[in-house]
Write a protein that holds these residues in place. Structure first.
Motif, PDB file in Angstrom:
ATOM      1  N   GLU A  59       7.401  11.933  56.879  1.00 15.95           N
ATOM      2  CA  GLU A  59       7.152  12.295  55.484  1.00 15.95           C
ATOM      3  C   GLU A  59       7.205  13.811  55.414  1.00 15.95           C
ATOM      4  O   GLU A  59       6.709  14.494  56.311  1.00 15.95           O
ATOM      5  N   SER A  60       7.802  14.355  54.342  1.00 13.22           N
ATOM      6  CA  SER A  60       7.979  15.797  54.260  1.00 13.22           C
ATOM      7  C   SER A  60       7.685  16.322  52.868  1.00 13.22           C
ATOM      8  O   SER A  60       7.792  15.603  51.874  1.00 13.22           O
ATOM      9  N   TYR A  61       7.330  17.613  52.844  1.00 18.32           N
ATOM     10  CA  TYR A  61       7.119  18.362  51.615  1.00 18.32           C
ATOM     11  C   TYR A  61       7.994  19.601  51.693  1.00 18.32           C
ATOM     12  O   TYR A  61       8.098  20.223  52.753  1.00 18.32           O
ATOM     13  N   SER A  62       8.617  19.968  50.584  1.00 13.97           N
ATOM     14  CA  SER A  62       9.475  21.152  50.610  1.00 13.97           C
ATOM     15  C   SER A  62       9.191  22.049  49.412  1.00 13.97           C
ATOM     16  O   SER A  62       8.671  21.605  48.382  1.00 13.97           O
ATOM     17  N   LEU A  63       9.527  23.309  49.581  1.00 16.17           N
ATOM     18  CA  LEU A  63       9.432  24.313  48.520  1.00 16.17           C
ATOM     19  C   LEU A  63      10.700  25.137  48.607  1.00 16.17           C
ATOM     20  O   LEU A  63      10.922  25.836  49.602  1.00 16.17           O
ATOM     21  N   ALA A  64      11.553  25.038  47.600  1.00 16.46           N
ATOM     22  CA  ALA A  64      12.874  25.652  47.686  1.00 16.46           C
ATOM     23  C   ALA A  64      13.144  26.593  46.521  1.00 16.46           C
ATOM     24  O   ALA A  64      12.711  26.349  45.394  1.00 16.46           O
ATOM     25  N   LEU A  65      13.873  27.629  46.826  1.00 18.74           N
ATOM     26  CA  LEU A  65      14.432  28.507  45.811  1.00 18.74           C
ATOM     27  C   LEU A  65      15.732  27.850  45.363  1.00 18.74           C
ATOM     28  O   LEU A  65      16.532  27.417  46.206  1.00 18.74           O
ATOM     29  N   THR A  66      15.934  27.727  44.058  1.00 23.22           N
ATOM     30  CA  THR A  66      17.134  27.067  43.552  1.00 23.22           C
ATOM     31  C   THR A  66      18.009  28.061  42.805  1.00 23.22           C
ATOM     32  O   THR A  66      17.516  28.925  42.081  1.00 23.22           O
ATOM     33  N   GLY A  67      19.288  27.916  43.001  1.00 21.93           N
ATOM     34  CA  GLY A  67      20.273  28.685  42.248  1.00 21.93           C
ATOM     35  C   GLY A  67      21.153  27.721  41.478  1.00 21.93           C
ATOM     36  O   GLY A  67      21.513  26.666  41.988  1.00 21.93           O
ATOM     37  N   ARG A  68      21.458  28.057  40.227  1.00 23.18           N
ATOM     38  CA  ARG A  68      22.270  27.167  39.378  1.00 23.18           C
ATOM     39  C   ARG A  68      23.468  27.915  38.837  1.00 23.18           C
ATOM     40  O   ARG A  68      23.388  29.109  38.548  1.00 23.18           O
ATOM     41  N   LEU A  69      24.552  27.209  38.683  1.00 29.72           N
ATOM     42  CA  LEU A  69      25.761  27.740  38.072  1.00 29.72           C
ATOM     43  C   LEU A  69      26.190  26.788  36.961  1.00 29.72           C
ATOM     44  O   LEU A  69      26.817  25.761  37.221  1.00 29.72           O
ATOM     45  N   PRO A  70      25.818  27.095  35.692  1.00 29.89           N
ATOM     46  CA  PRO A  70      26.252  26.245  34.584  1.00 29.89           C
ATOM     47  C   PRO A  70      27.776  26.327  34.427  1.00 29.89           C
ATOM     48  O   PRO A  70      28.337  27.426  34.364  1.00 29.89           O
ATOM     49  N   LEU A  71      28.434  25.175  34.386  1.00 25.48           N
ATOM     50  CA  LEU A  71      29.883  25.125  34.223  1.00 25.48           C
ATOM     51  C   LEU A  71      30.286  24.817  32.786  1.00 25.48           C
ATOM     52  O   LEU A  71      31.390  25.166  32.369  1.00 25.48           O
ATOM     53  N   SER A  72      29.418  24.136  32.061  1.00 26.53           N
ATOM     54  CA  SER A  72      29.675  23.793  30.660  1.00 26.53           C
ATOM     55  C   SER A  72      28.325  23.574  29.990  1.00 26.53           C
ATOM     56  O   SER A  72      27.286  23.763  30.605  1.00 26.53           O
ATOM     57  N   ARG A  73      28.349  23.152  28.737  1.00 26.13           N
ATOM     58  CA  ARG A  73      27.090  22.890  28.027  1.00 26.13           C
ATOM     59  C   ARG A  73      26.310  21.738  28.651  1.00 26.13           C
ATOM     60  O   ARG A  73      25.105  21.640  28.483  1.00 26.13           O
ATOM     61  N   SER A  74      26.993  20.859  29.390  1.00 25.16           N
ATOM     62  CA  SER A  74      26.306  19.693  29.938  1.00 25.16           C
ATOM     63  C   SER A  74      26.340  19.581  31.461  1.00 25.16           C
ATOM     64  O   SER A  74      25.674  18.720  32.016  1.00 25.16           O
ATOM     65  N   LEU A  75      27.073  20.422  32.158  1.00 23.71           N
ATOM     66  CA  LEU A  75      27.241  20.287  33.602  1.00 23.71           C
ATOM     67  C   LEU A  75      26.887  21.590  34.317  1.00 23.71           C
ATOM     68  O   LEU A  75      27.312  22.667  33.901  1.00 23.71           O
ATOM     69  N   ALA A  76      26.110  21.470  35.396  1.00 22.25           N
ATOM     70  CA  ALA A  76      25.757  22.629  36.217  1.00 22.25           C
ATOM     71  C   ALA A  76      25.761  22.237  37.692  1.00 22.25           C
ATOM     72  O   ALA A  76      25.405  21.113  38.044  1.00 22.25           O
ATOM     73  N   LEU A  77      26.177  23.168  38.520  1.00 22.50           N
ATOM     74  CA  LEU A  77      26.062  23.015  39.969  1.00 22.50           C
ATOM     75  C   LEU A  77      24.779  23.700  40.406  1.00 22.50           C
ATOM     76  O   LEU A  77      24.331  24.655  39.762  1.00 22.50           O
ATOM     77  N   PHE A  78      24.171  23.214  41.503  1.00 20.93           N
ATOM     78  CA  PHE A  78      22.979  23.883  42.008  1.00 20.93           C
ATOM     79  C   PHE A  78      22.980  23.881  43.532  1.00 20.93           C
ATOM     80  O   PHE A  78      23.657  23.081  44.180  1.00 20.93           O
ATOM     81  N   ALA A  79      22.218  24.820  44.084  1.00 19.08           N
ATOM     82  CA  ALA A  79      21.998  24.892  45.523  1.00 19.08           C
ATOM     83  C   ALA A  79      20.526  25.201  45.727  1.00 19.08           C
ATOM     84  O   ALA A  79      19.867  25.765  44.847  1.00 19.08           O
ATOM     85  N   ARG A  80      19.996  24.795  46.877  1.00 17.92           N
ATOM     86  CA  ARG A  80      18.593  25.077  47.170  1.00 17.92           C
ATOM     87  C   ARG A  80      18.427  25.368  48.653  1.00 17.92           C
ATOM     88  O   ARG A  80      19.143  24.834  49.496  1.00 17.92           O
ATOM     89  N   VAL A  81      17.438  26.222  48.935  1.00 17.08           N
ATOM     90  CA  VAL A  81      17.106  26.559  50.315  1.00 17.08           C
ATOM     91  C   VAL A  81      15.622  26.888  50.363  1.00 17.08           C
ATOM     92  O   VAL A  81      15.088  27.508  49.444  1.00 17.08           O
ATOM     93  N   GLY A  82      14.968  26.409  51.413  1.00 14.39           N
ATOM     94  CA  GLY A  82      13.549  26.691  51.558  1.00 14.39           C
ATOM     95  C   GLY A  82      12.939  25.928  52.709  1.00 14.39           C
ATOM     96  O   GLY A  82      13.600  25.105  53.356  1.00 14.39           O
ATOM     97  N   PRO A  83      11.663  26.201  52.976  1.00 12.83           N
ATOM     98  CA  PRO A  83      10.991  25.508  54.074  1.00 12.83           C
ATOM     99  C   PRO A  83      10.675  24.051  53.731  1.00 12.83           C
ATOM    100  O   PRO A  83      10.441  23.712  52.574  1.00 12.83           O
ATOM    101  N   MET A  84      10.706  23.212  54.762  1.00 14.97           N
ATOM    102  CA  MET A  84      10.285  21.815  54.636  1.00 14.97           C
ATOM    103  C   MET A  84       9.248  21.560  55.720  1.00 14.97           C
ATOM    104  O   MET A  84       9.502  21.804  56.892  1.00 14.97           O
TER     105      MET A  84
END
Length: 192
Positions: free
Chosen positions: A92-117
Motif C-alpha cells: 500500500e502506498s501514499y504519494s505526493l506529487a508536483l503536477t505539470g499540465r499542458l492544455p491542448l484545447s478547451r477540453s483536453l490536457a496532458l499532464f505529468a507528475r513526479v514526487g515521493p511515494m
C-alpha cells in the motif's frame, strides 16, 4: 485471453467516452484551478528479478491546481499482493506529487507528475513475516478530458522502482528484490 486485452479495453473505453462526450463546457482546461478529488482503477504490472505479475489496483487522489499548468496531488494506492514461490509482498502506498499540465484545447490536457511515494509493505516468506516502510520516486504522465462542468476523465501511466529488503525476514537470509511497478489506469476527477 491476451495480457494486453485489459489495457486495450481501458484505452478503448476512454477513447469512446472522449468522442461521445460534448466538448462545450463552461469551464475549460485553460482555466482550471482550485481543489479536486478523484478515483481510478488500473492494471498494474510488477516485474522483478524472479517474478512478473499483473493485477488490478484502485487508487484515490486529491489535489490543488495552483495554476492551469501547475499543481500538487496526494494519492493512496493499493497495489495488492505479489511474489514468487519464496517471497510475497502486499503493498500500500501514499504519494505526493508536483503536477505539470499542458492544455491542448478547451477540453483536453496532458499532464505529468513526479514526487515521493511512501510504501508500507508486508513481506512474507513461509512462516516469517516482516513489515517494511520505504520511499521511492513516482513518475507519471497522462491526459484529462473534460466531459461536463468540473468533471474530467483521466487516463494515466505511472512508474515506480520498488526496492524491498528481504533480509528483514529473520531466518530467510540476506536478499533484496527490486521490481518495476507499472500502472495504466482510467479514472474520474471532480473539480471544486
Amino acid at each position: 485471453m491476451s495480457d494486453s486485452l485489459p489495457a486495450t479495453l481501458i484505452i478503448s473505453l476512454f477513447t469512446a467516452l472522449v468522442f461521445v462526450s460534448g466538448t462545450a463546457t463552461a469551464q475549460d482546461q485553460f482555466d482550471d484551478s482550485g481543489f479536486y478529488v478523484g478515483a481510478g482503477y488500473g492494471l498494474i504490472s510488477l516485474e522483478g528479478d524472479d517474478f512478473d505479475e499483473d493485477d488490478n489496483a484502485p487508487h484515490i487522489f486529491a489535489g490543488y491546481q495552483i495554476l492551469p499548468f501547475l499543481g500538487i496531488e496526494a494519492a493512496y494506492h493499493n497495489f495488492g499482493e505479489y511474489g514468487n514461490g519464496l517471497y510475497s509482498a502486499e503493498i500500500e502506498s501514499y504519494s505526493l506529487a508536483l503536477t505539470g499540465r499542458l492544455p491542448l484545447s478547451r477540453s483536453l490536457a496532458l499532464f505529468a507528475r513526479v514526487g515521493p511515494m511512501w510504501s508500507e509493505t508486508e513481506l512474507r516468506a513461509g512462516a516469517f513475516t516482516a513489515d517494511q516502510d520505504s520511499e521511492e520516486i513516482l513518475l507519471g504522465a497522462g491526459m484529462e478530458f473534460e466531459v461536463a462542468d468540473n468533471i474530467d476523465l483521466r487516463l494515466a501511466y505511472d512508474w515506480v522502482d520498488q526496492d524491498l529488503d528481504a533480509s528483514e525476514l529473520e531466518g530467510v537470509g540476506n536478499g533484496d528484490f527490486n521490481a518495476d511497478l507499472n500502472m495504466l489506469s482510467a479514472g474520474i476527477k471532480f473539480e471544486f
